[in-house]
Design an enzyme around this catalytic site. Structure first.
Site, mmCIF file in Angstrom:
data_model
loop_
_atom_site.group_PDB
_atom_site.id
_atom_site.type_symbol
_atom_site.label_atom_id
_atom_site.label_comp_id
_atom_site.label_asym_id
_atom_site.label_seq_id
_atom_site.Cartn_x
_atom_site.Cartn_y
_atom_site.Cartn_z
ATOM 1 N N SER B 53 0.891 -1.198 0.164
ATOM 2 C CA SER B 53 -0.101 -0.082 -0.022
ATOM 3 C C SER B 53 0.744 1.313 -0.122
ATOM 4 O O SER B 53 0.358 2.552 -0.371
ATOM 5 C CB SER B 53 -1.024 -0.041 0.990
ATOM 6 N N HIS B 92 1.298 3.936 7.284
ATOM 7 C CA HIS B 92 0.697 4.817 6.179
ATOM 8 C C HIS B 92 1.051 6.077 6.534
ATOM 9 O O HIS B 92 1.596 6.669 7.466
ATOM 10 C CB HIS B 92 -1.130 4.664 5.899
ATOM 11 N N ASP B 119 -8.157 6.194 4.645
ATOM 12 C CA ASP B 119 -7.965 5.042 5.164
ATOM 13 C C ASP B 119 -9.422 4.841 6.170
ATOM 14 O O ASP B 119 -9.323 4.063 6.926
ATOM 15 C CB ASP B 119 -6.894 5.006 6.393
#
Lengths: 170, 176
Positions: B53, B92, B119
């Site tokens: 990701s 992230h 997210d």
């Protein structure tokens, strides 16, 4: 004499130490690079300015962005993640940072460019404080290395003054 | 009698020393890990990237060195966070920050560089923001590939047991 296992052990150990030393050196040398970034941004048009149904202000715009990030790149640079953030203060919040647009540059040859883009993420406030607000546009960059330390830096570019009333019906 | 005595002298002492060496090895690894934990103030100072990701920045199997300090969290930083009801931490980037004036409490929104959307759908039901207590570390350093071994080992436990077996055998059989 030394057995095969001992030889293999010595070989692996030396390889690991050398690799670690190389990575450390590469990352350390990065700190001698002092880049000078040139960038410019202007708001071409405010496409939407309204209050959402949940009461938060929302702004979408078109931006003219140009920059030269070539001086950031060293031999240890894997990529530069660059983004434009809206930064402002409200009555409730001492800092609001909202990313509007981002881009990944992987090669030095592509690190100097000019684009005209709509905001990738809308500017959404926590509440409705954006009418007549002066908003700072700040360019941030995050240098991601091939190995070692990651470097972050930023540069304030300009201001955006939003109109005193909504331009779009909600 | 003599025979047994010499057997003891020769066999048990080296075995004990071998065991002691193994103990020291395990202890020093533990000290290193705990020391890192103290220095970085992170529960897990090193994490392995498990998904794509954050590509092309981080690939599966790369490792990140984390740090945790009192400094405020800002947009652009890569953080590792835990969501209630999920046991695997996520790595992230922060794309939004709202910091409260009176309490200093912070609302954070994150997104993976390679993901098309933010997210919010990863957070637990109805949660719109991450707060300070969800963040378990901030990524400061990066090394590629090194973590791939742990991925292989967790996915095929047979390899893990084989590796432990071989290492134990080596420790038992090698002499000083």
């Amino acid at each position: 004499m030394h057995s095969a296992v001992q030889r293999a052990n010595a070989l692996v150990t030396i390889a690991a130490i050398l690799l670690a030393a190389l990575c450390t050196a590469a990352s350390f040398l990065d700190s001698f690079n002092s880049p000078s970034v040139q960038a410019h941004v202007e708001v071409v048009k405010i496409n939407r300015f309204k209050r959402q149904l949940d009461g938060n202000d929302e702004v979408k715009m078109t931006l003219n962005i140009s920059m030269n990030l070539e001086s950031i790149f060293t031999w240890n640079t894997k990529q530069v993640f660059v983004f434009l953030a809206a930064e402002y203060e409200t009555e409730k919040n001492s800092l609001n940072q909202v990313s509007l647009w981002d881009h990944i540059v992987q090669e030095k040859e592509r690190a100097s460019f000019r684009v005209k883009v709509p905001t990738k993420y809308p500017l959404i406030d926590q509440g409705s404080n954006l009418r007549g607000k002066k908003i700072g546009l700040v360019l941030h960059w995050h240098v991601m290395p091939k190995s070692g330390r990651m470097i972050r830096d930023k540069m304030p570019l300009s201001y955006l003054s939003l109109p005193n009333s909504y331009t779009t019906k909600s | 009698m003599d025979c047994i005595k010499s057997f003891r002298d020769v066999k048990i002492r080296p075995a004990l020393i071998q065991l002691l060496n193994l103990g020291i090895l395990i202890c020093s690894a533990l000290v290193l890990w705990k020391g890192l934990m103290c220095m970085t103030a992170c529960e897990s100072p090193v994490v392995v990237v498990l998904t794509g990701s954050m590509e092309p920045g981080f690939r599966r199997g790369d490792i990140l060195f984390l740090h945790m300090n009192k400094e405020p969290i800002r947009a652009g930083e890569i953080v590792v966070y835990n969501v209630d009801g999920r046991d695997i931490p996520i790595v992230h980037r922060v794309i939004k920050v709202h910091e409260r004036k009176d309490t200093g409490e912070i609302d954070i929104l994150t997104k993976g560089d390679n993901n098309p959307v933010d997210d919010i759908s990863l957070y637990s039901g109805g949660q719109l923001w991450l707060n300070r207590h969800h963040i378990i570390g901030r990524a400061k350093g990066y090394l590629p590939y090194v973590g791939y071994l742990t991925i292989i080992m967790t996915e095929t436990p047979m390899i893990k047991y084989a590796l432990i077996g071989v290492m134990a055998l080596l420790v038992m059989t090698t002499k000083e």
